[in-house]
Design an enzyme around this catalytic site. Structure first.
Site, PDB file in Angstrom:
ATOM      1  N   THR A  49       0.817  -1.217   0.000  1.00 59.87           N
ATOM      2  CA  THR A  49       0.000   0.000   0.000  1.00 59.87           C
ATOM      3  C   THR A  49       0.847   1.262   0.000  1.00 59.87           C
ATOM      4  O   THR A  49       0.507   2.250  -0.637  1.00 59.87           O
ATOM      5  CB  THR A  49      -0.946   0.005   1.214  1.00 59.87           C
ATOM      6  N   THR A  86       0.958  -4.962   4.167  1.00 63.52           N
ATOM      7  CA  THR A  86       0.647  -5.407   5.529  1.00 63.52           C
ATOM      8  C   THR A  86      -0.133  -6.714   5.585  1.00 63.52           C
ATOM      9  O   THR A  86      -0.259  -7.289   6.656  1.00 63.52           O
ATOM     10  CB  THR A  86      -0.172  -4.336   6.273  1.00 63.52           C
TER      11      THR A  86
END
Length: 192
Positions: free
Chosen positions: A16, A91
């Site tokens: 991200t 993540t």
């Protein structure tokens, strides 16, 4: 006595933190090398190099990718050219990847894993802060010998105990007993 700058290598895996929207509104992963070179707070302290090792979204990472990453870290360490390594990734599997790297790479050199919960174009993007704080942790002599660390939301966690607890919150990665914190670039390790 001549002061020598430390060398930090930032290993870019995607995630991200490196996602942007293209002209069609589709998410794509970009190389963060030029962005990291704008971190002038480390001028005079560290030479920061980047290694665009892979370009994966977090959910694309597999066990073989973790092993390849561990082998790349070992190669970098074997060349005896770094004082610390920052691994930037998605993540989705960060807790598993950090745990795996901690098992596969045995070194006293600080290795810090980080990423972001929010895309770079969000008003509350957490990636730049996480990257900067991770570099500070990798530079800190107090981080030596602690195994792989995870830095998120200015909190330092052991790879053995970190967990992803939330899907959106910038403090998504937590542990019951954080090792320490970063405040304005100053590293404070409370537990070894």
């Amino acid at each position: 006595m001549m002061y020598q700058k430390k060398h930090i290598e930032v290993l870019l895996l995607g995630g991200t933190v490196a996602c942007v929207l293209d002209e069609k509104g589709q998410s794509k992963t970009v190389d963060l090398s030029s962005f990291i070179q704008t971190f002038h707070e480390f001028d005079g302290i560290a030479d920061i190099s980047t290694n665009s090792f892979s370009n994966l979204k977090g959910f694309e990472m597999t066990i073989s990718d973790i092993i390849k990453t561990a082998n790349e870290i070992k190669r970098i360490i074997a060349e005896d050219r770094v004082d610390g390594i920052v691994v930037v990734m998605g993540t989705n599997v960060m807790e598993e990847a950090a745990f795996g790297l901690n098992l596969l790479v045995q070194t006293d050199i600080p290795i810090v894993v980080t990423g972001a919960m929010r895309v770079p174009h969000a008003r509350s993007a957490d990636g730049p802060g996480n990257l900067s704080s991770s570099i500070s942790v990798a530079l800190s002599d107090s981080s030596k010998g602690l195994g792989v660390l995870v830095l998120f939301n200015d909190t330092i966690h052991s790879a053995d105990y970190v967990q992803k607890q939330h899907t959106l919150n910038p403090g998504a990665l937590t542990s019951e007993f954080p090792l320490g914190y970063v405040a304005e670039g100053s590293v404070s390790l409370r537990v070894r």
